[in-house]
Motif scaffolding. Structure first.
Motif, short mmCIF file in Angstrom:
data_model
loop_
_atom_site.label_atom_id
_atom_site.label_comp_id
_atom_site.label_asym_id
_atom_site.label_seq_id
_atom_site.Cartn_x
_atom_site.Cartn_y
_atom_site.Cartn_z
N PHE A 59 0.84 -1.24 -0.12
CA PHE A 59 -0.13 -0.16 0.09
C PHE A 59 0.99 1.16 0.01
N ILE A 60 1.72 1.25 0.71
CA ILE A 60 2.85 2.49 0.82
C ILE A 60 3.41 2.55 -0.69
N GLN A 61 3.81 1.68 -1.12
CA GLN A 61 4.67 1.86 -2.46
C GLN A 61 3.54 2.43 -3.57
N CYS A 62 2.39 2.02 -3.35
CA CYS A 62 1.40 2.40 -4.44
C CYS A 62 0.59 3.87 -4.06
N TRP A 63 0.70 4.17 -2.92
CA TRP A 63 -0.13 5.19 -2.40
C TRP A 63 0.73 6.61 -1.93
N ILE A 64 1.85 6.46 -1.27
CA ILE A 64 2.34 7.21 -0.29
C ILE A 64 3.87 7.75 -1.30
N PRO A 65 4.06 9.28 -1.36
CA PRO A 65 5.19 9.76 -2.04
C PRO A 65 6.27 9.54 -1.21
N LYS A 66 7.52 9.47 -1.73
CA LYS A 66 8.58 9.16 -1.17
C LYS A 66 9.04 10.19 0.01
N HIS A 67 8.78 11.37 -0.05
CA HIS A 67 9.14 12.35 0.82
C HIS A 67 8.36 12.35 2.21
N GLN A 68 7.06 11.50 2.12
CA GLN A 68 6.21 11.24 3.27
C GLN A 68 6.23 10.08 3.87
N ARG A 69 6.87 9.30 3.24
CA ARG A 69 6.96 7.78 3.65
C ARG A 69 7.32 7.34 5.17
N GLY A 70 8.42 8.19 5.63
CA GLY A 70 8.90 8.19 7.03
C GLY A 70 7.97 8.34 7.83
N PHE A 71 7.08 9.44 7.59
CA PHE A 71 6.06 9.80 8.61
C PHE A 71 4.85 9.10 8.59
N LEU A 72 4.20 8.95 7.21
CA LEU A 72 3.01 8.08 7.36
C LEU A 72 3.52 6.56 7.35
N GLY A 73 4.37 6.27 6.96
CA GLY A 73 4.69 4.76 7.16
C GLY A 73 5.04 4.46 8.48
N MET A 76 14.48 1.11 9.66
CA MET A 76 14.23 -0.04 8.63
C MET A 76 12.97 -0.40 8.07
N LYS A 77 11.90 0.05 8.70
CA LYS A 77 10.59 -0.61 8.27
C LYS A 77 10.14 0.20 6.99
N VAL A 78 10.49 1.32 6.90
CA VAL A 78 10.25 2.02 5.53
C VAL A 78 11.35 2.20 4.63
N ASN A 79 12.46 1.62 5.03
CA ASN A 79 13.61 1.47 4.02
C ASN A 79 13.52 0.44 2.96
N VAL A 80 12.55 -0.75 3.00
CA VAL A 80 12.05 -1.35 2.05
C VAL A 80 11.44 -0.55 0.96
N ASN A 81 10.91 0.24 1.00
CA ASN A 81 10.33 1.27 -0.16
C ASN A 81 11.31 2.13 -0.57
N ASP A 82 12.48 2.29 0.00
CA ASP A 82 13.74 2.99 -0.49
C ASP A 82 14.08 2.28 -1.73
N ILE A 83 14.31 0.88 -1.39
CA ILE A 83 15.29 0.25 -2.51
C ILE A 83 14.49 -0.36 -3.72
N THR A 84 13.11 -0.11 -3.81
CA THR A 84 12.23 -0.85 -4.67
C THR A 84 11.05 0.12 -4.95
N ILE A 85 10.39 0.08 -6.20
CA ILE A 85 9.17 0.45 -6.18
C ILE A 85 8.10 -0.39 -6.80
N HIS A 86 8.48 -1.55 -6.79
CA HIS A 86 7.73 -2.92 -7.38
C HIS A 86 7.56 -3.90 -6.36
#
Length: 463
Positions: free
Chosen positions: A159-173, A383-393
């Motif tokens: 859901f995070i990779q599909c909905w949340i822009p990168k600059h908001q992932r730390g907070f919203l994730g 670490m938890k949102v680091n997953v979405n730093d290294i991939t968009i798929h």
């Protein structure tokens, strides 16, 4: 135009659907943890066993057990009790990878929805399963519950990779994943209160099960897999997310490349370090409070919940600070991820060592455990949102691999506690905390060395 139940307008303010999604993700984990931790508290009143220890660590306290508890008590020994508690983790890891893969390929909406419905029904059946099946009935239902809840965290990454822009992932994730912490709080506190008020360990299972089913109805009304499939989203938000988030393509998961990727192994090390701390306290803190500090079910539940409330607060505070710092380029994203993850593993585990050396001082032990868990908060924006730093798929798939394998910590850590504390002495707990500190520190070092915060080459497979 379809009816929009979330057209929440106050003046010029409109509630964006990505924020609604994050709220629903937090509520999903909140309910999931209600269903998971209810047994951890209820079992202290279900088991009819002498709680006096072979070595009375704190003789100045006397354990006060509730009398005539509705639902009956059961003469389970240590092995049966441990089997019931830890059966959840015996199947939890099995559904991670299939669930994460399905969420990435088909969307997360139905994966999470089905998981929550099954978890709710299993919880409602738990009192009957225990009454007629004893410990084996409980073990079977806990195995089903673990299998049902395995895909939840991987699906949130999808859901995070599909909905949340990168600059908001730390907070919203961080807020989304923080639902597990608040669920541990409300699940522990209100389970203890319900058992104490109703003189029944059965009631909490029905209450949490029905509330979770109600959540599922709202979930299917408000949550959709992608912005472009959401019927209530505004055109402005849809266009904004289309610009900020690259739409995932459909291609096969590069399993071999993922297995060889050092940043993926770093994620696993960080997750395992965190899980050793988290699951030890989630599963065994009630045991420590009961056997060593002789706290009754209501006090035990409150004291168990307080650290997880502190963790929930710490998660939100540090998540906001992370985005504030990295979006202003005060700290590189990779450095921030490493700093937060390492701090959240090493510092809390060192405080837990101090906790088991303060003797029978209940108040000081409560303060130290609470402070320790507050300082675990940075993990979720590390670490938890680091997953979405290294991939968009492959966010869901990678989270499934990492969280699934790391879930074995939920078996290893409590098993270690069970082996080392058979005589219920505080010395055994001290050995446990030192082992916890050493293991989490070593794994944090692995994370520091190999973690990355940029998209990896195997993510560009079609480009």
């Amino acid at each position: 135009m379809p009816f929009n139940p979330l057209k929440c307008v106050y003046g010029s303010f409109v509630l964006h659907q990505r924020y609604v999604l994050i709220i629903m993700m937090q509520l999903a984990l909140l309910n999931a943890y209600h269903l998971r931790v209810v047994l951890n508290i209820a079992i202290t009143e279900m088991v009819d066993r002498n709680v006096s220890s072979k070595v009375d660590a704190c003789p100045e306290y006397v354990y006060e057990k509730l009398e005539k508890v509705e639902g009956g008590t059961f003469p389970w020994d240590n092995e049966a009790e441990a089997g019931v508690l830890y059966a959840f983790f015996g199947s939890y890891f099995l559904s991670h990878i299939p669930g994460g893969w399905m969420a990435d390929k088909f969307g997360g909406r139905h994966v999470m929805g089905v998981c929550m419905i099954v978890s709710s029904i299993v919880t409602l059946l738990m009192p009957l399963g225990i009454r007629y099946g004893g410990s084996w009935g409980a073990i079977i239902l806990r195995l089903i519950l673990g299998f049902a809840q395995g895909p939840l965290l991987p699906t949130i990454s999808t859901f995070i990779q599909c909905w949340i822009p990168k600059h908001q992932r730390g907070f919203l994730g961080g807020i989304a994943f923080g639902g597990s912490n608040m669920g541990a709080v409300t699940g522990s506190v209100f389970t203890g209160m319900m058992i104490s008020a109703a003189k029944s360990w059965v009631v909490p299972f029905y209450v949490w099960g029905f509330l979770s089913l109600i959540f599922c109805a709202f979930y299917y009304l408000f949550v959709f897999s992608h912005p472009f499939t959401h019927p209530f989203i505004t055109d402005e938000e849809k266009e904004y997310l289309a610009q900020e988030i690259k739409k995932p393509e459909r291609f096969k998961v590069p399993w071999w490349q993922l297995c060889k990727s050092l940043p993926v192994w770093a994620l696993l090390a960080g997750q395992f370090a965190h899980n050793l701390i988290f699951f030890t306290l989630l599963t065994d803190l009630p045991k420590y409070l009961k056997e060593i500090l002789k706290m009754n079910v209501e006090t035990n539940a409150f004291t168990t919940a307080l650290p997880f409330f502190a963790l929930w607060v710490g998660n939100i505070v540090f998540a906001y600070v992370t985005d504030f710092i990295t979006n202003r380029d005060w700290l590189e994203l990779a450095t921030a991820r490493k700093l937060y993850t390492t701090f959240s593993c090493v510092v809390p585990s060192s405080i837990l060592i101090i906790t088991v050396y303060v003797g029978c001082n209940r108040l000081l032990a409560q303060i130290l455990v609470t402070v320790s868990f507050f300082l675990v908060g940075p993990f979720f924006s590390g670490m938890k949102v680091n997953v979405n730093d290294i991939t968009i798929h492959y966010g869901g798939t990678i989270m499934a691999i990492v969280n699934g394998i790391a879930s074995f910590a939920g078996l290893i850590a409590p098993y270690m506690v069970g082996i080392l504390t058979t005589d219920e002495s505080i010395e055994g707990w001290r050995i446990c905390m030192w082992l916890l500190f050493g293991s989490s520190t070593a794994l944090a070092i692995v994370y520091i060395i190999f973690a990355k915060a940029d998209r990896q080459e195997w993510d560009y497979v079609n480009e």
